[in-house]
Each structure stands twice: as structure tokens, then as C-alpha cells.
Design an enzyme around this catalytic site. Structure first.
Site, PDB file in Angstrom:
ATOM      1  N   CYS A   1       5.177  24.715  -8.758  1.00  0.00           N
ATOM      2  CA  CYS A   1       5.213  26.152  -8.945  1.00  0.00           C
ATOM      3  C   CYS A   1       3.945  26.711  -8.339  1.00  0.00           C
ATOM      4  O   CYS A   1       3.070  25.960  -7.912  1.00  0.00           O
ATOM      5  CB  CYS A   1       5.334  26.522 -10.415  1.00  0.00           C
ATOM      6  SG  CYS A   1       3.814  26.322 -11.310  1.00  0.00           S
TER       7      CYS A   1
ATOM      8  N   ARG B   1       2.012  20.543 -11.238  1.00  0.00           N
ATOM      9  CA  ARG B   1       2.535  20.428 -12.594  1.00  0.00           C
ATOM     10  C   ARG B   1       3.569  19.297 -12.775  1.00  0.00           C
ATOM     11  O   ARG B   1       4.758  19.545 -12.973  1.00  0.00           O
ATOM     12  CB  ARG B   1       3.112  21.766 -13.053  1.00  0.00           C
ATOM     13  CG  ARG B   1       2.062  22.861 -13.065  1.00  0.00           C
ATOM     14  CD  ARG B   1       2.625  24.202 -13.426  1.00  0.00           C
ATOM     15  NE  ARG B   1       2.634  24.460 -14.858  1.00  0.00           N
ATOM     16  CZ  ARG B   1       3.151  25.541 -15.413  1.00  0.00           C
ATOM     17  NH1 ARG B   1       3.711  26.461 -14.662  1.00  0.00           N
ATOM     18  NH2 ARG B   1       3.118  25.716 -16.717  1.00  0.00           N
TER      19      ARG B   1
ATOM     20  N   LYS C   1       4.955  34.981 -25.979  1.00  0.00           N
ATOM     21  CA  LYS C   1       5.955  34.315 -25.128  1.00  0.00           C
ATOM     22  C   LYS C   1       5.870  32.798 -25.281  1.00  0.00           C
ATOM     23  O   LYS C   1       6.876  32.130 -25.482  1.00  0.00           O
ATOM     24  CB  LYS C   1       5.710  34.699 -23.665  1.00  0.00           C
ATOM     25  CG  LYS C   1       6.456  33.820 -22.666  1.00  0.00           C
ATOM     26  CD  LYS C   1       6.195  34.219 -21.231  1.00  0.00           C
ATOM     27  CE  LYS C   1       4.966  33.620 -20.596  1.00  0.00           C
ATOM     28  NZ  LYS C   1       5.105  32.235 -20.102  1.00  0.00           N
ATOM     29  N   ASN C   2       4.650  32.267 -25.172  1.00  0.00           N
ATOM     30  CA  ASN C   2       4.515  30.811 -25.130  1.00  0.00           C
ATOM     31  C   ASN C   2       4.696  30.146 -26.487  1.00  0.00           C
ATOM     32  O   ASN C   2       4.726  28.922 -26.582  1.00  0.00           O
ATOM     33  CB  ASN C   2       3.170  30.421 -24.502  1.00  0.00           C
ATOM     34  CG  ASN C   2       3.177  30.683 -23.008  1.00  0.00           C
ATOM     35  OD1 ASN C   2       4.223  30.969 -22.429  1.00  0.00           O
ATOM     36  ND2 ASN C   2       2.011  30.598 -22.374  1.00  0.00           N
TER      37      ASN C   2
ATOM     38  N   ASP D   1      -4.986  30.888 -19.082  1.00  0.00           N
ATOM     39  CA  ASP D   1      -4.119  32.066 -18.963  1.00  0.00           C
ATOM     40  C   ASP D   1      -4.885  33.383 -19.045  1.00  0.00           C
ATOM     41  O   ASP D   1      -4.291  34.457 -18.919  1.00  0.00           O
ATOM     42  CB  ASP D   1      -3.024  32.034 -20.046  1.00  0.00           C
ATOM     43  CG  ASP D   1      -1.975  30.970 -19.760  1.00  0.00           C
ATOM     44  OD1 ASP D   1      -1.965  30.421 -18.645  1.00  0.00           O
ATOM     45  OD2 ASP D   1      -1.162  30.675 -20.669  1.00  0.00           O
TER      46      ASP D   1
ATOM     47  N   ARG E   1       7.976  38.936 -16.837  1.00  0.00           N
ATOM     48  CA  ARG E   1       8.184  37.631 -17.479  1.00  0.00           C
ATOM     49  C   ARG E   1       7.353  37.521 -18.756  1.00  0.00           C
ATOM     50  O   ARG E   1       7.735  36.787 -19.671  1.00  0.00           O
ATOM     51  CB  ARG E   1       7.786  36.491 -16.526  1.00  0.00           C
ATOM     52  CG  ARG E   1       8.708  36.336 -15.340  1.00  0.00           C
ATOM     53  CD  ARG E   1       8.338  35.101 -14.557  1.00  0.00           C
ATOM     54  NE  ARG E   1       7.989  34.036 -15.469  1.00  0.00           N
ATOM     55  CZ  ARG E   1       7.014  33.143 -15.277  1.00  0.00           C
ATOM     56  NH1 ARG E   1       6.303  33.171 -14.183  1.00  0.00           N
ATOM     57  NH2 ARG E   1       6.768  32.212 -16.171  1.00  0.00           N
TER      58      ARG E   1
HETATM   59  C1  EPZ Z   1       1.585  25.837 -20.972  1.00  0.00           C
HETATM   60  O1  EPZ Z   1       2.081  25.239 -19.783  1.00  0.00           O
HETATM   61  C2  EPZ Z   1       1.787  27.319 -20.823  1.00  0.00           C
HETATM   62  N1  EPZ Z   1       3.210  27.608 -20.671  1.00  0.00           N
HETATM   63  C3  EPZ Z   1       0.994  27.841 -19.621  1.00  0.00           C
HETATM   64  O2  EPZ Z   1       1.144  29.240 -19.552  1.00  0.00           O
HETATM   65  C4  EPZ Z   1      -0.480  27.503 -19.829  1.00  0.00           C
HETATM   66  O3  EPZ Z   1      -1.208  27.906 -18.688  1.00  0.00           O
HETATM   67  C5  EPZ Z   1      -0.637  25.986 -20.031  1.00  0.00           C
HETATM   68  O4  EPZ Z   1       0.196  25.550 -21.147  1.00  0.00           O
HETATM   69  C6  EPZ Z   1      -2.062  25.575 -20.336  1.00  0.00           C
HETATM   70  O5  EPZ Z   1      -2.523  26.251 -21.469  1.00  0.00           O
HETATM   71  C7  EPZ Z   1       3.993  27.728 -21.730  1.00  0.00           C
HETATM   72  O6  EPZ Z   1       3.575  27.547 -22.861  1.00  0.00           O
HETATM   73  C8  EPZ Z   1       5.417  28.103 -21.506  1.00  0.00           C
HETATM   74  P1  EPZ Z   1       0.234  21.760 -19.715  1.00  0.00           P
HETATM   75  P2  EPZ Z   1       2.325  23.692 -19.701  1.00  0.00           P
HETATM   76  O7  EPZ Z   1       1.320  20.740 -19.809  1.00  0.00           O
HETATM   77  O8  EPZ Z   1       2.740  23.193 -21.024  1.00  0.00           O
HETATM   78  C9  EPZ Z   1      -0.903  18.641 -16.288  1.00  0.00           C
HETATM   79  C10 EPZ Z   1       1.715  31.307 -18.527  1.00  0.00           C
HETATM   80  O9  EPZ Z   1       1.201  32.001 -17.631  1.00  0.00           O
HETATM   81  N2  EPZ Z   1       0.261  17.830 -16.672  1.00  0.00           N
HETATM   82  O10 EPZ Z   1      -0.687  21.924 -20.862  1.00  0.00           O
HETATM   83  O11 EPZ Z   1       3.227  23.456 -18.548  1.00  0.00           O
HETATM   84  C11 EPZ Z   1      -0.535  19.985 -15.667  1.00  0.00           C
HETATM   85  O12 EPZ Z   1      -0.177  19.865 -14.319  1.00  0.00           O
HETATM   86  C12 EPZ Z   1       1.802  29.797 -18.380  1.00  0.00           C
HETATM   87  O13 EPZ Z   1       2.197  31.772 -19.577  1.00  0.00           O
HETATM   88  C13 EPZ Z   1       0.410  16.587 -16.102  1.00  0.00           C
HETATM   89  O14 EPZ Z   1      -0.399  16.150 -15.262  1.00  0.00           O
HETATM   90  O15 EPZ Z   1       0.866  23.172 -19.348  1.00  0.00           O
HETATM   91  C14 EPZ Z   1      -1.800  20.792 -15.899  1.00  0.00           C
HETATM   92  O16 EPZ Z   1      -2.723  20.483 -14.917  1.00  0.00           O
HETATM   93  C15 EPZ Z   1       1.365  29.312 -17.050  1.00  0.00           C
HETATM   94  N3  EPZ Z   1       1.509  15.849 -16.456  1.00  0.00           N
HETATM   95  C16 EPZ Z   1      -2.299  20.257 -17.245  1.00  0.00           C
HETATM   96  O17 EPZ Z   1      -1.644  18.980 -17.425  1.00  0.00           O
HETATM   97  C17 EPZ Z   1       2.425  16.289 -17.358  1.00  0.00           C
HETATM   98  O18 EPZ Z   1       3.410  15.574 -17.636  1.00  0.00           O
HETATM   99  C18 EPZ Z   1      -1.969  21.120 -18.452  1.00  0.00           C
HETATM  100  O19 EPZ Z   1      -0.584  21.474 -18.409  1.00  0.00           O
HETATM  101  C19 EPZ Z   1       2.235  17.546 -17.966  1.00  0.00           C
HETATM  102  C20 EPZ Z   1       1.133  18.300 -17.598  1.00  0.00           C
END
Ligand code: EPZ
Length: 430
Positions: free
Chosen positions: A126, A131, A22-23, A317, A409
Site C-alpha cells: 500500500c 506491510r 475507526k481503528n 498516525d 476513509r
Molecule cells: C494499524 O495497522 C493501523 N490500522 C494503522 O493505521 C497504524 O498506522 C498501524 O497499526 C501502526 O499503529 C488499523 O488499525 C486498521 P502493524 P497495522 O501491523 O495493524 C510490520 C491509519 O491511517 N509488519 O502494527 O497494519 C508493518 O509492515 C492506519 O489508520 C510486519 O512486518 O500495522 C509495519 O512496519 C495506517 N509483518 C509494522 O509491522 C506483519 O505480519 C507495524 O504494522 C505485520 C506487520
């Protein structure tokens, strides 16, 4: 609302085909916005999030068609899909659509790079944490975007119709922001260097796709990615990688129930840390020509401490699923979540099955017990839901998981795959 009913206690035996990730599929689909040619994606999983993104892309003018003769397409199976963004008809991604799926915010990168403008709703919080999107905004600004936040929308424009290359150091590793900046920089003028970039396999899959489309990218999979912008990108044909989280989830299910299962098409290199941890718990993991064989007999489950962190460390995850496994370990384990601040919602639900878990800040201390007992439980987010399924498979008696739309999902044909290995699991509709 559908529910899943499980009668636990059976060992799992047989084989489970692993679906496309998915991701990985989601950013690849979004990359179709970068070109007026057709992007063909193979092995796209049949999931609610994919269908939702098809609707969101459709709003921008992306047409899609599913390859192959209709009678050969089996409902619910991974497919080859053509995406064609010949004409972008709308550069606005509205709140009603973005709020349903956070990854849809990522359209901001390709829309801005190709069209010189984008208006994208902020995704909002969420269930698993706040996030924010600060890194996306900071990174796009580094590439020359002019940004305004108004009425819940990010309004982005380029100065002279095009982004320009720059060096950007991520203050924190972000998968989504790395995807977006890599896409945006592919069409920018000049060279971009992204430092402290995410190294997840999904980033590598997207880079392969962009390179096949004509982008000049080096270093994807390391923390420094260099992108030399090009004037235009073309169509390509790309395969979605196997889902490492689905792989790890079923591996943990086998480690918990006992048994012997081949995860067909799985790639061990995509989740080596998690597999090493499973070996420490007592599971036998063998890479085979077909994929990965997971086995556990006799000895019981050894407790192991884990801390989630960006790739190649233990993935957030898989944290909930691993906690499910540890509830039946022979002793205490500590599970620390460092990526999301509120990703322990499964703790209360696992406790309904009899698990002994205490929380101390971002660490869960799990005191393993010999047997869980089935109970009605509530799915709260995608990965938390599947941890309840795994725990239900190992628990004595009946477990009913409510709100299974979370599972739909991200897990393709979950009940079918598990029942094919001897689990007693069924969906109750309505
Ligand atoms: C991706 O989310 C995945 N989603 C998530 O999978 C996964 O848990 C996550 O990466 C971490 O591996 C998809 O690929 C669609 P991040 P993403 O930006 O990209 C913070 C699932 O269950 N952050 O790497 O949204 C954020 O809040 C999902 O399939 C900021 O602070 O994750 C988090 O604490 C859930 N500012 C950390 O960074 C920003 O602008 C990592 O988030 C962006 C992120």
C-alpha cells in the site's frame, strides 16, 4: 472527484465532538464473525472504511442492522450497529475486497478459529509501505494452523477442526497481528500467551469486547496477553472508544492556527505522549469533564523533535499532522518515522505550501517558517491528507486538497466539525 477548499488564517474556537475510533471499530466488527449471536457495537463512526468492511463481512454472511428509529439517525453521525454472523456462508475473502482495505485480511483469525478453514487474499502493498503479513502467518501456525500460499491467497486449515493454544513471541510489535491472534486464541483449545504484543488502546477495546462475549483474556494493554480458549463465544454490547488520532489531529490544528477548542468526548489517556509533545510546542492542554481543551495564544510554536513508535510512544498516525504543525515552528525540528518505510508522502505536498523540509533516510528535518501560502495539493493517504488540511487552515489564502476520498476513509464530518469552529472550509463536489 470531490475536493476540499480552505481559506486559511482563522483561529479555531468552539467545540468539536470526537467520533468513535475507526481503528477500534474495524476489529470489533470483525470479531462478530466469532459468534452466531448478535454483537452490538455503539459509537461506530460513519466512514468509508466502515461501510467497506460491512460489505466484506456481508460476503461471509454477516447481517447488520442499524439501531434506533430511522428519524433519529442523522446521516454521517456515529451509530449503534448490530452484527449477526448466525451462518457463515463463505470462508473466502476475495482479492477484489481485501485489496481495497488491508484490515479485511484480519478476518482470517475468526474464520479459522470458528470454521476451521479460511481462504484469504494477501492484501498486497500500500502507499505507506510494503506491510507484509509474515507475523500473522507465523502466529497462526504457532496455534496449529496449516497454511499454504497459493495464487495470491493464504489457505488456512486447522488440524482437528480447532486451533490449540501456544506461546508466541512477536519478533516485532504489530497491531493487526495482535488483534488476529487474540481473536483466534479466544476459541482455541487451551492457553495462549502472546509476548511483545501491541499495547494500543484499540487492542484493549477488542479485548474488552471479547471478554464481554465470554473470552478469558488477561493482560491486554501490556506486552504479555494470556488467553484461555473457550468452546464458544456469545453476543455482547460494546462501545467503540473515542478516536485518539482524530483527537490528536484537531489538537494539532488548534496548536497551529491558535485559538481555543474543546474536543468533546476525547480521552487524554489514549494519547498522552502526543499531548505532552503539544505542550512542549507551546499549546495549553487541559483535561475537562467534557474532554480535552486545547488552547494556543501569542507565543508561537516551539520546535520539538519526535520519533514514532508503538503505543504508548508517539503514534505514526499523527506523524504527518505533527509535521504540518512543525512547518510553522520557530526553528528546526527532526521527525523520525520508525513504523512504516514510506510514510513521508506529505513532504512534497507541504512543500507546495512553502514548507522547508529535507529528508534524510527515515528522518525529516523541518525548518519552520513564519507563514505558509495556500496552493492546490494532492491527498496521498489518509493521515497525509489531513496534514494538508491542517496546514491549509493555517496558510495564507486558498488551499484546495484534491483526492479527498482518502479523508472520507477516516474522518467523520471533517468540514462540518472544522467550520463549526470558525474555519473557512467546504467540499466541492464533482
Ligand atoms: C494499524 O495497522 C493501523 N490500522 C494503522 O493505521 C497504524 O498506522 C498501524 O497499526 C501502526 O499503529 C488499523 O488499525 C486498521 P502493524 P497495522 O501491523 O495493524 C510490520 C491509519 O491511517 N509488519 O502494527 O497494519 C508493518 O509492515 C492506519 O489508520 C510486519 O512486518 O500495522 C509495519 O512496519 C495506517 N509483518 C509494522 O509491522 C506483519 O505480519 C507495524 O504494522 C505485520 C506487520
Amino acid at each position: 472527484m470531490d475536493r476540499i477548499r480552505i481559506v486559511g488564517g482563522n483561529k479555531l474556537a468552539g467545540s468539536i465532538p470526537i467520533s468513535g475510533a475507526k481503528n477500534a471499530a474495524l476489529p470489533l466488527m470483525i470479531a462478530s464473525l466469532l459468534t452466531d449471536d448478535t454483537l452490538t457495537l455503539e459509537n461506530v463512526p460513519h466512514l468509508a472504511d466502515v461501510e467497506q468492511l460491512i460489505r466484506i463481512l456481508g460476503n461471509h454472511g454477516v447481517d447488520y442492522s442499524v439501531n434506533g428509529r430511522r428519524e433519529k439517525q442523522q446521516k454521517g453521525y456515529s451509530r449503534t450497529i448490530n452484527f449477526s454472523a448466525r451462518n457463515i456462508v463463505d470462508t473466502t475473502a476475495p482479492y477484489e475486497l481485501v485489496s481495497k482495505m488491508r484490515a479485511s485480511f484480519w478476518v482470517i483469525g475468526p474464520l479459522l478459529a470458528r470454521m476451521g478453514e479460511a481462504k484469504v487474499s494477501l492484501p498486497g502493498g500500500c502507499a505507506i509501505g510494503t506491510r507484509p503479513v509474515d507475523l500473522f502467518l507465523e502466529g497462526l501456525q504457532a496455534l496449529g494452523a496449516e497454511l499454504d500460499v497459493d495464487n495470491g491467497y493464504v489457505i488456512a486449515k486447522t488440524k482437528n477442526g480447532r486451533l490449540h493454544g501456544n506461546r508466541y513471541v512477536f519478533p516485532k510489535v504489530s497491531v493487526g497481528a495482535t488483534h488476529v491472534l487474540m481473536m483466534a486464541a479466544s476459541l482455541a483449545k487451551g492457553e495462549t500467551v502472546l509476548e511483545n504484543a501491541a499495547r494500543e488502546p484499540e487492542i484493549v477495546n477488542l479485548a474488552e469486547c471479547l471478554i464481554a462475549m465470554g473470552a478469558k483474556i488477561h493482560g491486554a494493554g501490556t506486552s504479555t496477553i494470556t488467553i484461555e480458549g473457550v468452546e464458544a463465544l456469545s453476543g455482547a454490547r460494546v462501545r467503540v472508544i473515542p478516536d485518539r488520532i482524530e483527537t490528536g489531529t484537531y489538537a494539532m490544528a488548534v496548536a497551529m492556527t491558535g485559538g481555543d477548542v474543546v474536543l468533546e468526548g476525547a480521552r487524554p489517556d489514549l494519547l498522552q505522549t502526543a499531548l505532552d509533545v503539544l505542550v512542549e510546542t507551546g499549546a495549553e492542554i487541559t483535561p475537562t469533564n467534557e474532554g480535552i481543551r486545547v488552547k494556543r495564544n501569542g507565543a508561537g510554536i516551539a520546535p520539538v523533535d519526535v520519533t514514532t513508535a508503538p503505543f504508548p510512544a508517539f503514534p505514526t498516525d499523527l506523524q504527518a499532522q505533527f509535521m504540518g504543525l512543525m512547518t510553522m515552528a520557530k526553528g528546526k525540528s527532526r521527525i523520525t518515522e520508525t513504523i512504516f518505510e514510506n510514510r513521508f508522502m506529505h513532504v512534497q505536498e507541504l512543500a507546495r505550501l512553502g514548507a522547508h523540509i529535507t529528508l534524510s533516510g527515515q528522518t525529516a528535518i523541518v525548518d519552520g517558517i513564519a507563514r505558509l501560502k495556500g496552493a492546490p495539493v494532492m491527498a496521498t493517504d489518509l493521515r497525509a491528507s489531513v496534514s494538508l488540511v491542517i496546514a491549509g487552515l493555517a496558510a495564507e489564502g486558498e488551499t484546495v486538497v484534491n483526492r479527498v476520498y482518502h479523508l472520507d476513509r477516516g474522518f467523520e464530518r471533517l468540514e462540518e466539525k472544522l467550520s463549526g469552529c470558525g474555519a473557512v472550509i467546504e467540499r466541492i463536489s464533482g
